[in-house]
Every structure is written in structure tokens, then in C-alpha cells.
Write a protein that holds these residues in place. Structure first.
Motif, PDB file in Angstrom:
ATOM      1  N   ARG A 127       4.911 -28.054 -43.792  1.00 12.44           N
ATOM      2  CA  ARG A 127       5.420 -26.687 -43.647  1.00 12.44           C
ATOM      3  C   ARG A 127       6.523 -26.634 -42.585  1.00 12.44           C
ATOM      4  NH1 ARG A 127       4.171 -23.153 -39.927  1.00 12.44           N
ATOM      5  NH2 ARG A 127       2.263 -24.310 -39.335  1.00 12.44           N
ATOM      6  N   ILE A 128       6.304 -27.278 -41.452  1.00 10.69           N
ATOM      7  CA  ILE A 128       7.311 -27.285 -40.388  1.00 10.69           C
ATOM      8  C   ILE A 128       8.594 -27.950 -40.866  1.00 10.69           C
ATOM      9  CG2 ILE A 128       7.850 -28.200 -38.096  1.00 10.69           C
ATOM     10  CD1 ILE A 128       4.832 -27.970 -37.469  1.00 10.69           C
ATOM     11  N   SER A 129       8.466 -29.056 -41.598  1.00  3.98           N
ATOM     12  CA  SER A 129       9.637 -29.772 -42.082  1.00  3.98           C
ATOM     13  C   SER A 129      10.407 -28.950 -43.113  1.00  3.98           C
ATOM     14  CB  SER A 129       9.201 -31.112 -42.694  1.00  3.98           C
ATOM     15  OG  SER A 129       8.527 -31.903 -41.738  1.00  3.98           O
ATOM     16  N   ASP A 130       9.680 -28.321 -44.043  1.00  4.38           N
ATOM     17  CA  ASP A 130      10.344 -27.495 -45.061  1.00  4.38           C
ATOM     18  C   ASP A 130      11.071 -26.313 -44.416  1.00  4.38           C
ATOM     19  OD1 ASP A 130       9.462 -29.152 -47.048  1.00  4.38           O
ATOM     20  OD2 ASP A 130       7.693 -27.939 -47.541  1.00  4.38           O
ATOM     21  N   ASP A 131      10.409 -25.682 -43.447  1.00  2.97           N
ATOM     22  CA  ASP A 131      11.040 -24.550 -42.761  1.00  2.97           C
ATOM     23  C   ASP A 131      12.280 -24.994 -41.991  1.00  2.97           C
ATOM     24  OD1 ASP A 131       9.071 -22.953 -43.771  1.00  2.97           O
ATOM     25  OD2 ASP A 131       7.915 -22.844 -41.904  1.00  2.97           O
ATOM     26  N   SER A 132      12.198 -26.158 -41.392  1.00  2.78           N
ATOM     27  CA  SER A 132      13.338 -26.666 -40.635  1.00  2.78           C
ATOM     28  C   SER A 132      14.521 -26.961 -41.540  1.00  2.78           C
ATOM     29  CB  SER A 132      12.929 -27.918 -39.870  1.00  2.78           C
ATOM     30  OG  SER A 132      14.014 -28.456 -39.154  1.00  2.78           O
ATOM     31  N   LEU A 133      14.242 -27.566 -42.697  1.00  5.93           N
ATOM     32  CA  LEU A 133      15.318 -27.855 -43.641  1.00  5.93           C
ATOM     33  C   LEU A 133      15.931 -26.576 -44.186  1.00  5.93           C
ATOM     34  CD1 LEU A 133      13.772 -30.843 -45.647  1.00  5.93           C
ATOM     35  CD2 LEU A 133      15.635 -30.933 -43.990  1.00  5.93           C
ATOM     36  N   ALA A 134      15.079 -25.596 -44.484  1.00  4.83           N
ATOM     37  CA  ALA A 134      15.587 -24.311 -44.988  1.00  4.83           C
ATOM     38  C   ALA A 134      16.440 -23.622 -43.934  1.00  4.83           C
ATOM     39  CB  ALA A 134      14.427 -23.415 -45.409  1.00  4.83           C
ATOM     40  N   LEU A 135      16.014 -23.703 -42.675  1.00  3.79           N
ATOM     41  CA  LEU A 135      16.771 -23.075 -41.593  1.00  3.79           C
ATOM     42  C   LEU A 135      18.124 -23.753 -41.414  1.00  3.79           C
ATOM     43  CD1 LEU A 135      16.869 -21.031 -39.285  1.00  3.79           C
ATOM     44  CD2 LEU A 135      15.757 -22.723 -37.828  1.00  3.79           C
ATOM     45  N   ASN A 136      18.151 -25.066 -41.460  1.00  4.45           N
ATOM     46  CA  ASN A 136      19.423 -25.784 -41.324  1.00  4.45           C
ATOM     47  C   ASN A 136      20.359 -25.481 -42.477  1.00  4.45           C
ATOM     48  OD1 ASN A 136      18.681 -26.996 -38.926  1.00  4.45           O
ATOM     49  ND2 ASN A 136      17.817 -28.810 -39.922  1.00  4.45           N
ATOM     50  N   LYS A 137      19.795 -25.341 -43.680  1.00  4.64           N
ATOM     51  CA  LYS A 137      20.613 -25.002 -44.837  1.00  4.64           C
ATOM     52  C   LYS A 137      21.188 -23.613 -44.695  1.00  4.64           C
ATOM     53  CE  LYS A 137      20.457 -24.846 -49.874  1.00  4.64           C
ATOM     54  NZ  LYS A 137      19.602 -25.012 -51.082  1.00  4.64           N
ATOM     55  N   ALA A 138      20.360 -22.684 -44.204  1.00  6.82           N
ATOM     56  CA  ALA A 138      20.849 -21.314 -44.001  1.00  6.82           C
ATOM     57  C   ALA A 138      21.928 -21.263 -42.928  1.00  6.82           C
ATOM     58  CB  ALA A 138      19.687 -20.407 -43.616  1.00  6.82           C
ATOM     59  N   ARG A 139      21.806 -22.136 -41.924  1.00  2.00           N
ATOM     60  CA  ARG A 139      22.829 -22.158 -40.868  1.00  2.00           C
ATOM     61  C   ARG A 139      24.124 -22.758 -41.377  1.00  2.00           C
ATOM     62  NH1 ARG A 139      19.119 -24.404 -35.838  1.00  2.00           N
ATOM     63  NH2 ARG A 139      18.093 -22.415 -35.322  1.00  2.00           N
ATOM     64  N   ASP A 140      24.022 -23.729 -42.271  1.00  2.00           N
ATOM     65  CA  ASP A 140      25.223 -24.380 -42.792  1.00  2.00           C
ATOM     66  C   ASP A 140      26.049 -23.444 -43.651  1.00  2.00           C
ATOM     67  OD1 ASP A 140      24.565 -26.676 -41.522  1.00  2.00           O
ATOM     68  OD2 ASP A 140      23.597 -27.611 -43.261  1.00  2.00           O
ATOM     69  N   VAL A 141      25.384 -22.562 -44.405  1.00  2.00           N
ATOM     70  CA  VAL A 141      26.114 -21.655 -45.296  1.00  2.00           C
ATOM     71  C   VAL A 141      26.977 -20.676 -44.514  1.00  2.00           C
ATOM     72  CG1 VAL A 141      25.846 -19.828 -46.997  1.00  2.00           C
ATOM     73  CG2 VAL A 141      24.457 -21.898 -47.159  1.00  2.00           C
ATOM     74  N   PRO A 142      26.420 -19.998 -43.495  1.00  4.46           N
ATOM     75  CA  PRO A 142      27.292 -19.123 -42.713  1.00  4.46           C
ATOM     76  C   PRO A 142      28.419 -19.867 -42.011  1.00  4.46           C
ATOM     77  CG  PRO A 142      24.995 -18.601 -42.305  1.00  4.46           C
ATOM     78  CD  PRO A 142      25.028 -19.872 -43.087  1.00  4.46           C
ATOM     79  N   THR A 143      28.138 -21.102 -41.590  1.00  9.30           N
ATOM     80  CA  THR A 143      29.189 -21.848 -40.902  1.00  9.30           C
ATOM     81  C   THR A 143      30.374 -22.083 -41.823  1.00  9.30           C
ATOM     82  OG1 THR A 143      27.543 -22.924 -39.509  1.00  9.30           O
ATOM     83  CG2 THR A 143      29.698 -23.986 -39.689  1.00  9.30           C
ATOM     84  N   SER A 144      30.083 -22.561 -43.040  1.00  6.54           N
ATOM     85  CA  SER A 144      31.173 -22.777 -43.985  1.00  6.54           C
ATOM     86  C   SER A 144      31.816 -21.460 -44.390  1.00  6.54           C
ATOM     87  CB  SER A 144      30.642 -23.506 -45.223  1.00  6.54           C
ATOM     88  OG  SER A 144      29.629 -22.738 -45.855  1.00  6.54           O
ATOM     89  N   SER A 145      30.974 -20.419 -44.503  1.00  4.00           N
ATOM     90  CA  SER A 145      31.512 -19.108 -44.862  1.00  4.00           C
ATOM     91  C   SER A 145      32.420 -18.573 -43.760  1.00  4.00           C
ATOM     92  CB  SER A 145      30.362 -18.135 -45.120  1.00  4.00           C
ATOM     93  OG  SER A 145      30.840 -16.852 -45.428  1.00  4.00           O
ATOM     94  N   LYS A 146      32.006 -18.774 -42.517  1.00  4.93           N
ATOM     95  CA  LYS A 146      32.839 -18.313 -41.401  1.00  4.93           C
ATOM     96  C   LYS A 146      34.171 -19.055 -41.370  1.00  4.93           C
ATOM     97  CE  LYS A 146      29.148 -16.811 -38.275  1.00  4.93           C
ATOM     98  NZ  LYS A 146      28.443 -17.084 -36.996  1.00  4.93           N
ATOM     99  N   GLU A 147      34.111 -20.350 -41.620  1.00  3.93           N
ATOM    100  CA  GLU A 147      35.352 -21.111 -41.633  1.00  3.93           C
ATOM    101  C   GLU A 147      36.262 -20.647 -42.766  1.00  3.93           C
ATOM    102  OE1 GLU A 147      34.166 -25.140 -41.930  1.00  3.93           O
ATOM    103  OE2 GLU A 147      33.477 -25.296 -39.837  1.00  3.93           O
ATOM    104  N   GLU A 148      35.640 -20.357 -43.919  1.00  6.68           N
ATOM    105  CA  GLU A 148      36.433 -19.874 -45.048  1.00  6.68           C
ATOM    106  C   GLU A 148      37.063 -18.524 -44.733  1.00  6.68           C
ATOM    107  OE1 GLU A 148      35.838 -18.914 -49.821  1.00  6.68           O
ATOM    108  OE2 GLU A 148      34.192 -19.728 -48.624  1.00  6.68           O
ATOM    109  N   LYS A 149      36.269 -17.631 -44.123  1.00  2.64           N
ATOM    110  CA  LYS A 149      36.804 -16.317 -43.748  1.00  2.64           C
ATOM    111  C   LYS A 149      37.920 -16.464 -42.710  1.00  2.64           C
ATOM    112  CE  LYS A 149      32.683 -13.530 -44.665  1.00  2.64           C
ATOM    113  NZ  LYS A 149      31.637 -12.669 -44.073  1.00  2.64           N
ATOM    114  N   LYS A 150      37.726 -17.383 -41.780  1.00  2.00           N
ATOM    115  CA  LYS A 150      38.746 -17.594 -40.755  1.00  2.00           C
ATOM    116  C   LYS A 150      40.049 -18.065 -41.373  1.00  2.00           C
ATOM    117  CE  LYS A 150      39.467 -20.001 -36.364  1.00  2.00           C
ATOM    118  NZ  LYS A 150      38.875 -20.948 -35.377  1.00  2.00           N
ATOM    119  N   LEU A 151      39.938 -18.979 -42.352  1.00  2.65           N
ATOM    120  CA  LEU A 151      41.135 -19.463 -43.026  1.00  2.65           C
ATOM    121  C   LEU A 151      41.818 -18.347 -43.810  1.00  2.65           C
ATOM    122  CD1 LEU A 151      39.883 -22.945 -44.292  1.00  2.65           C
ATOM    123  CD2 LEU A 151      41.468 -22.486 -42.420  1.00  2.65           C
TER     124      LEU A 151
END
Length: 373
Positions: A127-151
Motif C-alpha cells: 500500500r505504501i509503495s503504490d501510494d508513493s508511485l501514485a503520488l510521484n506520478k501526480a507530481r510529474d503531471v503538474p510539472t510537465s503541465s507547468k512547463e508546457e504552460k510556461k512555454l
């Protein structure tokens, strides 16, 4: 590790000393470094001489094997810490008060204790591992989205700056003097505003359309006003947001133009202005014709021979008396006189009514007094 996996498949168990050699261990320095980096840790605290620790070691190795096979690239660190030489560190710093114990750490802090039974421990680790992976995936999406918006924002600003080079600009200090006469359409914006940046290329297209229409160019002018230079001035002009489009007619600011319907709104405005210009031209032509007509005896109708010829004692006064302004003023004076007469009549009528009411009340009081007496 292959030996251990084969042993699990055959239903056998490894002895504690055999499991100990396959278990991943962290020393004190490794734990401190990972805690300072806010890593996620699942640590099994024990002692070499503790029989309970030895009893749990094969189960821990089983969980470690499942964890490594299922989550090969997880950011979670799973290891065993021997507290024989660092007991104070385990108890005071890591809050491992009981030995053996399994604890979950995140962001440099203890989150909770984990169960020591095999199935419950594995369920918790999974459970801890799945939650951690889901959290990292959720963090990666906004990061790429922010970079796209910035561009996108950067590209929009560059496009707007390039369009501004071709757009006719009007400085804030010249707005009032420019709009005092004639008809104009002004685009108020700020170069730092993202909405202005997106609309600026559209305004350039509108300017190109304006330049191609001779009827538009003869009726009004268009400019962009950079409000970033003096925002207080733009606020005084009624600008409450960017972009704002205001048409002007001889110093009078008209209703705001919707940026979504720029061409349609300007077409309607042009039709209105064109009709006004046509009326003004007809009026000026008629006025010029009347003022330029010579006054002579030939202009007197021949059907009125009995009337004496009109003699102009003062041609200038007579010409002024024929102007519409004089007629309007004369009629206005008559209206004022009539209004004054009506006001006097109303006041006299009101006074008569008040006197009648006064006498009626007095007589009523006299009758009541006599009745009581």
C-alpha cells in the motif's frame, strides 16, 4: 536471492543466519542521510542477540524479495538496522522503542509502526509503495503541465511583442487631445497581461482589415494604448480590465466593444457613424445653400403685388433673425412664459383650496363646541 526465491516456491524456510546474509542493511550514517533527504523508509530494527529478531528475519527477507521484484524502481528504501551498537540512536532519534520493530518514515518523520506478521506487513508495504508511485506520478503531471504552460505564455508574449512593432500606438499623454475631435477606436492593454498578449495578434489582423477598407479609414482611426506606462490614467478613462476597447466620437466615450465580436461590433458602429455623417453633410449643404442665396425683389412671389417690398434696414441682423438658433430661443422664451403663467394659476388654486379647508375646519370646531355646551 535466487536460492531464497526457490526456497519459497518449494515451501521451505531459510534459517535466520542464512536470511541475515541476504537482507539489506543500513548503518546509522545511511539512515541519517536518507532522513535528511526526506526519503521514504521502511526499516526493520533488531539486535543480533535478540531471538525475536532472528525469528522475524526470514519473514522480513520474504517481504524484501517481493518488494524488490514488484517495485524495482520505487523511491522507497527498505532495509534492516541493527541497534546493538547504536541503541540510543534507534530509541531517541528513530523512535524505535521496542526491539524488534518495523517502522515507516516519510519526510524525515516517523509515520507509523507496521505489523510484524508476514501477510499484514506485505499488505502495508504494498500500500505504501503504490501510494508513493501514485503520488510521484501526480507530481510529474503538474510539472510537465507547468512547463508546457510556461512555454505557451512565453510564446504568447513573444508573438504579442512582435505584433506590437506593427501596431499603431497612442501614448497615454495624447489620448485626450486625439479623442477630443473625430471618431476613434482605442484598444487599452498592458504588455504584461496574458489576456492582452493573446488579443494583440487579433488586433493586428483587425488593423490590417481596417487598412484595406477606405470607408473605415475615412470615418475613424484606430490605436493601441499601452496602459502599463500609466495605469492610473487608463483607470480614469473607465478601463477596469485588459483588454478593453472603447469607441470615441468627438470626445464622448461610447459603449465598450466586445473583443469576441470586434469586427461585427465595428461594422454596426460604422453603419451608425456613416448615417450620421450623411445627415451632417445634407444639413451642411442645405445650410450653405440658404446662406448663399441672394435676397432681392425677384425672390418675392409675384402673387402678392399688394405687399410692399421688404426693406432690410440691417442685413446682418436680418440674416441672424433667420437662423434656427434664434427661432429656438424665441420659442423657448414663449414656453418659459407659459410655464410661469401655469405656475401662478396653480399657486392661486392651491391657496383657494387651503383657505376653504381652513374655514371648513373652523366651522366644524364651532359646532362641536356648541354641542358640548
Amino acid at each position: 536471492m535466487l536460492e531464497f526465491t526457490a526456497a519459497i516456491e518449494n515451501g521451505t524456510e531459510l534459517k535466520a543466519k542464512d536470511a541475515e546474509s541476504l537482507i539489506r542493511h543500513f548503518d546509522k550514517d545511511q539512515v541519517i542521510e536518507l532522513m535528511n533527504q526526506n526519503k521514504t523508509l521502511i526499516l526493520f530494527f533488531g539486535r543480533n542477540e535478540c531471538p525475536y529478531t532472528r525469528g522475524l528475519s526470514p519473514m522480513w527477507l520474504s517481504v524484501q524479495s517481493l518488494f524488490e521484484s514488484r517495485y524495482p524502481s520505487t523511491p522507497i528504501h527498505l532495509a534492516k538496522v541493527l541497534c546493538d551498537q547504536i541503541e540510543d540512536f534507534c530509541k531517541q532519534e528513530m523512535k524505535a522503542l521496542s526491539i524488534p520493530g518495523i517502522h515507516w518514515y516519510q519526510n524525515g518523520k516517523l509515520v507509523s509502526d507496521l505489523p510484524v506478521s508476514h501477510q499484514k506487513l506485505w499488505d502495508s508495504v504494498k500500500r505504501i509503495s503504490d501510494d508513493s508511485l501514485a503520488l510521484n506520478k501526480a507530481r510529474d503531471v503538474p510539472t510537465s503541465s507547468k512547463e508546457e504552460k510556461k512555454l505557451k505564455k512565453q510564446k504568447a508574449k513573444e508573438t504579442a511583442d512582435e505584433a506590437d512593432l506593427s501596431i499603431r500606438q497612442l501614448h497615454t499623454t495624447k489620448v485626450i487631445s486625439t479623442t477630443a475631435q473625430g471618431r476613434h477606436v482605442l484598444f487599452y492593454g498592458a504588455n504584461y497581461c496574458p489576456f492582452t498578449q493573446r488579443f494583440t495578434p487579433q488586433w493586428l489582423e483587425f488593423q490590417e482589415l481596417y487598412d484595406s477598407k477606405s470607408d473605415w479609414k475615412s470615418l475613424f482611426t484606430i490605436y493601441k494604448v499601452q496602459c502599463a506606462e500609466d495605469e492610473n490614467f487608463c483607470i480614469d478613462q473607465g478601463v477596469d480590465g485588459y483588454p478593453t476597447l472603447f469607441p470615441y466620437s468627438d470626445g464622448l466615450r461610447l459603449d465598450e466593444i466586445d473583443t469576441d465580436y470586434l469586427v461585427e461590433s465595428v461594422d454596426a458602429l460604422v453603419a451608425k457613424w456613416a448615417s450620421l455623417v450623411s445627415v451632417d453633410k445634407e444639413a451642411s449643404i442645405e445650410k450653405a445653400f440658404v446662406s448663399d442665396s441672394p435676397v432681392s425683389s425677384a425672390s418675392i412671389p409675384p402673387i402678392l403685388p399688394v405687399q410692399p417690398p421688404i426693406v432690410l434696414s440691417n442685413p446682418i441682423e436680418d440674416e441672424i433673425s433667420q437662423q434656427p438658433v434664434h427661432i429656438v430661443t424665441h420659442n423657448h422664451n414663449n414656453q418659459k412664459l407659459e410655464a410661469s403663467i401655469m405656475s401662478v394659476i396653480y399657486l392661486l388654486f392651491s391657496a383657494a383650496v387651503m383657505i376653504g379647508i381652513f374655514f371648513f375646519v373652523c366651522r366644524r370646531r364651532i359646532r362641536i363646541t356648541r354641542t358640548w355646551n
